[in-house]
Structures are given as structure tokens and as C-alpha cells.
Design a protein around this motif. Structure first.
Motif, PDB file in Angstrom:
ATOM      1  N   LEU A 145      49.063  35.612 -39.179  1.00 36.30           N
ATOM      2  CA  LEU A 145      48.889  37.258 -38.587  1.00 36.30           C
ATOM      3  C   LEU A 145      47.508  37.176 -38.146  1.00 36.30           C
ATOM      4  O   LEU A 145      46.680  36.827 -38.721  1.00 36.30           O
ATOM      5  CB  LEU A 145      49.039  38.154 -39.859  1.00 36.30           C
ATOM      6  N   ALA A 146      47.608  37.439 -36.838  1.00 40.34           N
ATOM      7  CA  ALA A 146      46.403  37.569 -35.840  1.00 40.34           C
ATOM      8  C   ALA A 146      46.399  38.944 -35.414  1.00 40.34           C
ATOM      9  O   ALA A 146      47.212  39.192 -34.277  1.00 40.34           O
ATOM     10  CB  ALA A 146      46.506  36.267 -34.893  1.00 40.34           C
ATOM     11  N   PRO A 151      37.991  41.101 -41.160  1.00 41.24           N
ATOM     12  CA  PRO A 151      38.491  40.397 -42.237  1.00 41.24           C
ATOM     13  C   PRO A 151      38.358  40.811 -43.142  1.00 41.24           C
ATOM     14  O   PRO A 151      38.661  40.497 -44.490  1.00 41.24           O
ATOM     15  CB  PRO A 151      38.202  38.971 -41.810  1.00 41.24           C
ATOM     16  N   ASP A 152      37.144  41.746 -43.673  1.00 40.24           N
ATOM     17  CA  ASP A 152      36.351  42.065 -44.802  1.00 40.24           C
ATOM     18  C   ASP A 152      36.657  43.570 -45.260  1.00 40.24           C
ATOM     19  O   ASP A 152      35.960  44.065 -46.209  1.00 40.24           O
ATOM     20  CB  ASP A 152      34.904  41.924 -44.657  1.00 40.24           C
ATOM     21  N   GLY A 192      43.510  39.599 -45.132  1.00 36.41           N
ATOM     22  CA  GLY A 192      43.791  38.133 -45.698  1.00 36.41           C
ATOM     23  C   GLY A 192      44.217  38.189 -47.098  1.00 36.41           C
ATOM     24  O   GLY A 192      45.124  37.198 -47.454  1.00 36.41           O
ATOM     25  N   GLU A 193      43.899  39.090 -48.201  1.00 39.13           N
ATOM     26  CA  GLU A 193      44.187  39.010 -49.298  1.00 39.13           C
ATOM     27  C   GLU A 193      45.741  39.424 -49.124  1.00 39.13           C
ATOM     28  O   GLU A 193      46.609  38.826 -50.092  1.00 39.13           O
ATOM     29  CB  GLU A 193      43.586  39.962 -50.146  1.00 39.13           C
ATOM     30  N   SER A 210      41.193  37.035 -37.479  1.00 39.66           N
ATOM     31  CA  SER A 210      40.875  38.369 -36.906  1.00 39.66           C
ATOM     32  C   SER A 210      40.935  37.983 -35.234  1.00 39.66           C
ATOM     33  O   SER A 210      40.070  37.254 -34.614  1.00 39.66           O
ATOM     34  CB  SER A 210      39.511  38.716 -37.213  1.00 39.66           C
ATOM     35  N   ALA A 211      41.887  38.407 -34.667  1.00 43.39           N
ATOM     36  CA  ALA A 211      42.169  38.088 -33.294  1.00 43.39           C
ATOM     37  C   ALA A 211      41.211  38.993 -32.064  1.00 43.39           C
ATOM     38  O   ALA A 211      40.969  40.168 -32.364  1.00 43.39           O
ATOM     39  CB  ALA A 211      43.642  38.454 -32.844  1.00 43.39           C
TER      40      ALA A 211
END
Length: 277
Positions: A145-146, A151-152, A192-193, A210-211
């Protein structure tokens, strides 16, 4: 006080993710329902107000879902116009599906509640089912998945079945008149998780990246969607994925007298079907 309906409840969104769930629940209760979208026998198109009157004819309540999202330009004006027509017809039980932390969505909420003070708002975090039947599903199936989100930053993904149950409760109980019901899942997870957990359930690894905006827009357009939609989603992600929506709520538990459904429990039946169990 519980409300019964002798005339149809308009469900805007037709076969959409929340609308079809709301329709199924109302039908299971034996209530008359009028699902409406651009392709139904009695059509409804947010962008063409000429379709609204026939869809509204004789309805006693309404569930409103807006596509692509209330955060998009012009949405609040359309919601305000439709709310005015509902008010003119004396329709008092209206539920609006809204987005959490979105300024544009907030404008739509205020417009509805101004015209129909007995309406309710169901304000939601990102749907857990976006990973299985929505905007993230293709990436999950492809194994990556982008999308342009940090991301955080965690998000408390909410189950669509929980959303539909709350929406029907709001349609049927005067206790929620004039209320804003803010719904989340029980736990906030980073993307991500979330995809890692989904990959574990599916038995096939899924990663998150992360795109860039350019990469995301190109991918959306390549999938056949307009660039305007892609850029609108980019703006939505930038607005709400800044940490403002990390906290969870207990609204689902309060309304339904049961815990909110976890992302793992949403994915488990899908994984079982995929694995042939």
C-alpha cells in the motif's frame, strides 16, 4: 423513544459501502426503504439537484452519504440545499455520514443541523473496510500500500458494520436527535501496523510505503479515476493525518452496548474466505 416509519427512509448512496449496510438493516427490521444513487430506478445525484425531488417524494427519514467526500469543494453547499428541501417537507429524522477532523465536513454538519435541528451526524474515522473493499484494497492485494500519509501517525480505523448499526440507531431513536456521534475503532494503528496485521491474517505479507503526491496521483489516474479525485484525496490526507484524530472514542459502546470492532476482527472473515476456509 423508538421511531417507526410508515413511509420510506431515503438512503442516499445506493449500493455504496455504508448505504447498502444501512439499507439491509432497515429492511431486516421490516421498515420501508428507498435506496437512491445515480443508477437506481428513482435516481439521486448530488451534482444534479433536478433529481432530488423525486427521490425525496413521500419519505419519512433519510440517511445521507456523500461521494467522494464531504471535505471536497462544494459539498457543504449541496448538503445545505438538500437539507433545506428535507426541512420544507417536514422530514425530521436525518442522519449524515461525516468525516472526522475535516473542516469541510464540519461545514456540512452545521448546514444540516441548522436546517433540520433534529438530525444526527455520524462522524467517522477512516473505515477498516477501506483495506478490503475500498480505496486501499488494490494495494493490499498487490502486497504494497503506497499512499501519501505519514508512516508514524496512527488512525483508529472503524468498522463499517459498527457505523451502519449506529446510523440505524440514530434513525430509530429520538435520543440521538441533534447529536454528533463520533465513531472510532478501539485502537489507533499506523498504516504500517494495519497492513502488517492484515497481511498476517491473509497469510500474505503486505507492506506500507509513504508515497509522493505525484506517484499517488499517477496511480489513481492509471486506475481510471479523475486527477481531481486524486488531488482531493491528497488534500484530505494532509488535513486529517496530522495527529488530530489519534484519540479513540467510546461512542460505539455507548450506543450499541458492545465494544467497537477491531481491525483484526474486520479482516478475519475476509481472510477466511480468501484462504478457502
Amino acid at each position: 423513544m423508538s421511531i417507526s416509519y410508515d413511509a420510506p427512509v431515503l438512503v442516499v448512496g445506493g449500493a455504496g459501502k455504508t448505504a447498502r449496510r444501512v439499507t439491509a438493516r432497515l429492511e431486516a427490521l421490516g421498515l420501508p426503504v428507498r435506496p437512491a444513487s445515480r443508477t437506481t430506478a428513482v435516481p439521486f445525484d448530488w451534482s444534479h439537484a433536478s433529481t432530488w425531488d423525486a427521490a425525496l417524494d413521500g419519505v419519512s427519514g433519510a440517511y445521507l452519504s456523500y461521494a467522494p467526500d464531504l471535505a471536497f469543494p462544494g459539498a457543504s453547499d449541496q448538503v445545505a440545499a438538500l437539507a433545506g428541501r428535507l426541512a420544507e417537507r417536514g422530514v425530521e429524522r436525518v442522519v449524515l455520514l461525516s468525516g472526522r477532523g475535516e473542516a469541510g465536513a464540519r461545514d456540512s454538519e452545521l448546514a444540516l443541523l441548522d436546517a433540520v435541528p433534529t438530525a444526527s451526524v455520524v462522524r467517522c474515522s477512516f473505515f477498516a473496510q477501506n483495506f478490503t473493499e475500498g480505496m486501499f484494497a488494490d494495494g493490499v492485494r498487490a502486497g504494497e500500500l503506497a499512499i501519501p500519509v505519514p508512516p508514524d501517525v496512527p488512525e483508529p480505523f472503524v468498522d463499517l458494520d459498527d457505523v451502519a448499526d449506529v446510523a440505524v440507531a440514530a434513525l430509530r431513536d429520538d435520543a440521538y436527535a441533534g447529536s454528533v456521534l463520533e465513531l472510532t475503532g478501539p485502537q489507533a494503528l499506523t498504516f504500517g501496523e494495519a497492513v502488517a496485521a492484515i497481511g498476517d491474517a491473509l497469510g500474505s505479507p503486505v507492506s506500507f510505503r509513504s508515497a509522493s503526491v505525484e506517484e499517488f496521483v499517477t496511480a489513481v489516474v492509471a486506475a481510471g479515476e479523475p486527477a481531481e479525485l486524486a488531488y482531493g484525496l491528497v488534500e484530505l490526507f494532509a488535513e486529517v493525518m496530522d495527529g488530530r484524530n489519534v484519540a479513540t472514542t467510546d461512542t460505539i459502546e455507548r450506543v450499541l452496548a458492545r465494544p467497537a470492532t477491531s481491525l483484526a476482527d474486520v479482516v478475519r472473515p475476509v481472510a477466511g474466505h480468501t484462504n478457502g476456509r
